[in-house]
Design a protein around this motif. Structure first.
Motif, PDB file in Angstrom:
ATOM      1  N   LEU A  22     -40.568   1.946  13.088  1.00  0.00           N
ATOM      2  CA  LEU A  22     -40.589   1.417  11.108  1.00  0.00           C
ATOM      3  C   LEU A  22     -40.736   0.229  11.179  1.00  0.00           C
ATOM      4  CD1 LEU A  22     -37.867   4.401  11.501  1.00  0.00           C
ATOM      5  CD2 LEU A  22     -40.507   4.734  10.841  1.00  0.00           C
ATOM      6  N   GLN A  23     -39.460  -0.319  11.392  1.00  0.00           N
ATOM      7  CA  GLN A  23     -40.096  -1.612  11.136  1.00  0.00           C
ATOM      8  C   GLN A  23     -40.512  -3.025  10.516  1.00  0.00           C
ATOM      9  OE1 GLN A  23     -36.982  -5.152  12.495  1.00  0.00           O
ATOM     10  NE2 GLN A  23     -36.125  -4.871  10.813  1.00  0.00           N
ATOM     11  N   VAL A  29     -35.942  -0.343   6.239  1.00  0.00           N
ATOM     12  CA  VAL A  29     -35.014   1.405   7.491  1.00  0.00           C
ATOM     13  C   VAL A  29     -33.364   0.475   7.501  1.00  0.00           C
ATOM     14  CG1 VAL A  29     -34.277   1.318   9.444  1.00  0.00           C
ATOM     15  CG2 VAL A  29     -36.671   0.597   8.569  1.00  0.00           C
ATOM     16  N   SER A  30     -32.275   2.034   6.807  1.00  0.00           N
ATOM     17  CA  SER A  30     -31.651   1.323   7.212  1.00  0.00           C
ATOM     18  C   SER A  30     -30.884   2.973   8.229  1.00  0.00           C
ATOM     19  CB  SER A  30     -30.524   1.857   5.836  1.00  0.00           C
ATOM     20  OG  SER A  30     -31.464   1.125   4.871  1.00  0.00           O
ATOM     21  N   ARG A  60     -24.934   0.110  16.373  1.00  0.00           N
ATOM     22  CA  ARG A  60     -24.418  -0.965  15.285  1.00  0.00           C
ATOM     23  C   ARG A  60     -25.383  -2.239  15.862  1.00  0.00           C
ATOM     24  NH1 ARG A  60     -20.880  -1.054  11.682  1.00  0.00           N
ATOM     25  NH2 ARG A  60     -19.398   0.265  12.453  1.00  0.00           N
ATOM     26  N   ALA A  61     -25.103  -2.498  17.106  1.00  0.00           N
ATOM     27  CA  ALA A  61     -25.790  -3.448  17.565  1.00  0.00           C
ATOM     28  C   ALA A  61     -26.936  -3.413  17.684  1.00  0.00           C
ATOM     29  CB  ALA A  61     -25.689  -3.698  19.773  1.00  0.00           C
ATOM     30  N   LEU A  66     -31.574  -6.267  14.880  1.00  0.00           N
ATOM     31  CA  LEU A  66     -33.133  -5.835  13.814  1.00  0.00           C
ATOM     32  C   LEU A  66     -32.731  -6.117  11.957  1.00  0.00           C
ATOM     33  CD1 LEU A  66     -34.281  -2.650  14.919  1.00  0.00           C
ATOM     34  CD2 LEU A  66     -34.863  -4.478  16.123  1.00  0.00           C
ATOM     35  N   GLY A  67     -31.368  -6.406  11.993  1.00  0.00           N
ATOM     36  CA  GLY A  67     -31.239  -7.216  10.787  1.00  0.00           C
ATOM     37  C   GLY A  67     -31.249  -6.159  10.133  1.00  0.00           C
ATOM     38  N   ILE A  68     -30.862  -4.457   9.859  1.00  0.00           N
ATOM     39  CA  ILE A  68     -31.292  -3.292   8.950  1.00  0.00           C
ATOM     40  C   ILE A  68     -29.306  -2.969   9.136  1.00  0.00           C
ATOM     41  CG2 ILE A  68     -33.759  -2.645  10.020  1.00  0.00           C
ATOM     42  CD1 ILE A  68     -32.133  -0.550  11.187  1.00  0.00           C
ATOM     43  N   PRO A  69     -29.708  -2.649   7.539  1.00  0.00           N
ATOM     44  CA  PRO A  69     -28.219  -1.776   6.532  1.00  0.00           C
ATOM     45  C   PRO A  69     -27.859  -1.159   7.824  1.00  0.00           C
ATOM     46  CG  PRO A  69     -29.883  -2.320   5.169  1.00  0.00           C
ATOM     47  CD  PRO A  69     -30.369  -2.950   6.454  1.00  0.00           C
ATOM     48  N   PHE A  70     -26.572  -0.872   7.706  1.00  0.00           N
ATOM     49  CA  PHE A  70     -25.948   0.211   9.325  1.00  0.00           C
ATOM     50  C   PHE A  70     -25.157   1.363   8.663  1.00  0.00           C
ATOM     51  CE2 PHE A  70     -23.031   1.583  12.418  1.00  0.00           C
ATOM     52  CZ  PHE A  70     -23.948   2.669  13.637  1.00  0.00           C
ATOM     53  N   TYR A  71     -24.643   2.312   8.040  1.00  0.00           N
ATOM     54  CA  TYR A  71     -24.081   3.053   7.990  1.00  0.00           C
ATOM     55  C   TYR A  71     -23.500   3.965   8.818  1.00  0.00           C
ATOM     56  CZ  TYR A  71     -25.966   1.291   4.075  1.00  0.00           C
ATOM     57  OH  TYR A  71     -26.812   0.723   3.015  1.00  0.00           O
ATOM     58  N   VAL A  72     -22.504   4.827   8.933  1.00  0.00           N
ATOM     59  CA  VAL A  72     -21.744   5.654   9.574  1.00  0.00           C
ATOM     60  C   VAL A  72     -21.383   6.978   8.452  1.00  0.00           C
ATOM     61  CG1 VAL A  72     -19.408   6.895  11.051  1.00  0.00           C
ATOM     62  CG2 VAL A  72     -20.856   4.372  11.601  1.00  0.00           C
TER      63      VAL A  72
END
Length: 358
Positions: A22-23, A29-30, A60-61, A66-72
């Motif tokens: 996607l990136q 991308v998030s 998360r790793a 990839l340098g994209i935001p990450f949420y839980v």
């Protein structure tokens, strides 16, 4: 800035490669990891599930690389009130549920899609092996099989609506699993060789009986095994332990071998019989969701399957009153089971699907 997409990231190789693709395609991308359990929900099994802390850290790793935001997102409450509640109630009612399909309906393409849209996302993406296309003639969104037939997951996605399909991306739909692992390895993703999860996520090693007992706080009621005429054959060890077509684990030394035919939740009785009694050409289904067509108004030739792992078989679909489907197979099918999904195909395209009643 590209179009905004929220991607469900489980920590496995499929969703990780989806993020990369996607990136590369120019999307903004998030990554989102879903917390579906709390420790008290899983007891000693919590580190064996596909949603463990280690899996979340793998996700998360990859996001960090990839340098994209990450949420839980904590969806444990909706997961418990929909997927788990349905799973337990269906087994206690003598049916065999399909928790992966219910999770897609209620959680991933329900709660998660709603959250993504609320956060101004334009699309939801997952690592499913399936494809979404637009039929320019009819204007309908189509759900198609993944190119890799051995991994195709369209069976678990039959409930997707036109609106959901219009907002869904499946980056792996045109790839084979071997290609996905190669991409992961070439790009240094930590989970390139991580094994796939095969179990129900909340019942590792397939031990759904222990999960039900732990969740309900009581063992499943015992009762009688009877034959087709109602004659007592013995006692079973718990109503939820047995599913239609089962032969192993009955604890009965009877020849010729007997199989579970059906279950009566009112009495706790389980009826046994020969393999020949498990075969049928006709089933009915309800809660139908039509994808490639708005509905069927006349008999329709399709191929269909009543469980994920089987090859589909030719059949005729007919609409009955009240939205009920009658499906007549050309050749008898073994152990068609109430509570499971029946999914109809026209070549590569999912026509629709529903829940088997009988």
């Amino acid at each position: 800035m590209g179009q905004s997409v929220f991607l469900g990231m489980s920590g496995g190789v499929d969703s990780s490669v989806s993020a990369l693709l996607l990136q590369q395609a120019g999307y903004d991308v998030s990554g989102v990891n879903l917390r579906l359990f709390h420790n008290e929900d899983l007891g000693e099994c919590r580190e064996k599930t596909c949603c463990s802390l280690a899996d979340a850290e793998d996700a998360r790793a990859v996001a960090a690389r990839l340098g994209i935001p990450f949420y839980v997102f904590d969806f444990s409450q909706v997961f418990r009130s929909t997927v788990i509640a349905d799973f337990i109630s269906e087994y206690e009612a003598g049916r065999t549920p399909n928790p992966c399909a219910e999770c897609n309906r209620s959680v991933k393409f329900g709660a998660l899609l709603e959250r993504a849209l609320a956060l101004h996302g334009e699309f939801l993406a997952t690592g499913h092996y399936a494809r979404v296309e637009r039929d320019e003639t009819t204007g309908r969104w189509l759900l198609k099989r993944g190119v890799d037939r051995s991994k195709d997951q369209s069976y678990f996605l039959y409930m997707l609506t036109q609106d959901q399909l219009s907002r869904t991306l499946f980056p792996l739909g045109a790839l084979h699993k071997t290609e996905v692992r190669e991409i992961a390895e070439q790009n240094g993703l930590v989970n390139a060789k991580k094994r796939d999860s095969q179990d129900i996520c909340f019942a590792p090693d397939g031990d759904y009986v222990s999960f039900i007992q732990r969740t309900t706080g009581h063992p499943s009621p015992t009762g009688d095994f009877v034959d087709q005429e109602g004659k007592l054959l013995g006692r079973h060890k718990g109503f939820v332990r047995y599913t239609r077509g089962q032969h192993k684990g009955l604890g009965l030394s009877i020849e010729p071998p007997l199989y579970v035919l059906d279950k009566d939740p009112a009495t706790g009785t389980i009826r046994l019989g020969p393999d020949s009694a498990l075969w049928t050409r006709v089933l009915t289904a309800e809660n139908m969701n039509w994808i490639s067509v708005p509905a069927i108004t006349k008999p329709l030739r399709v191929t269909a399957k009543t469980r994920y792992s089987q090859q589909e078989s030719a059949a005729t679909a007919e609409a009955l009153e009240g939205g009920v489907l009658r499906l007549t197979f050309d050749v008898p099918q073994r152990a068609v089971t109430s509570g499971q999904a029946v999914v109809l195909y026209d070549g590569e395209t999912v026509v629709g699907g529903g829940t088997i009643v009988q």
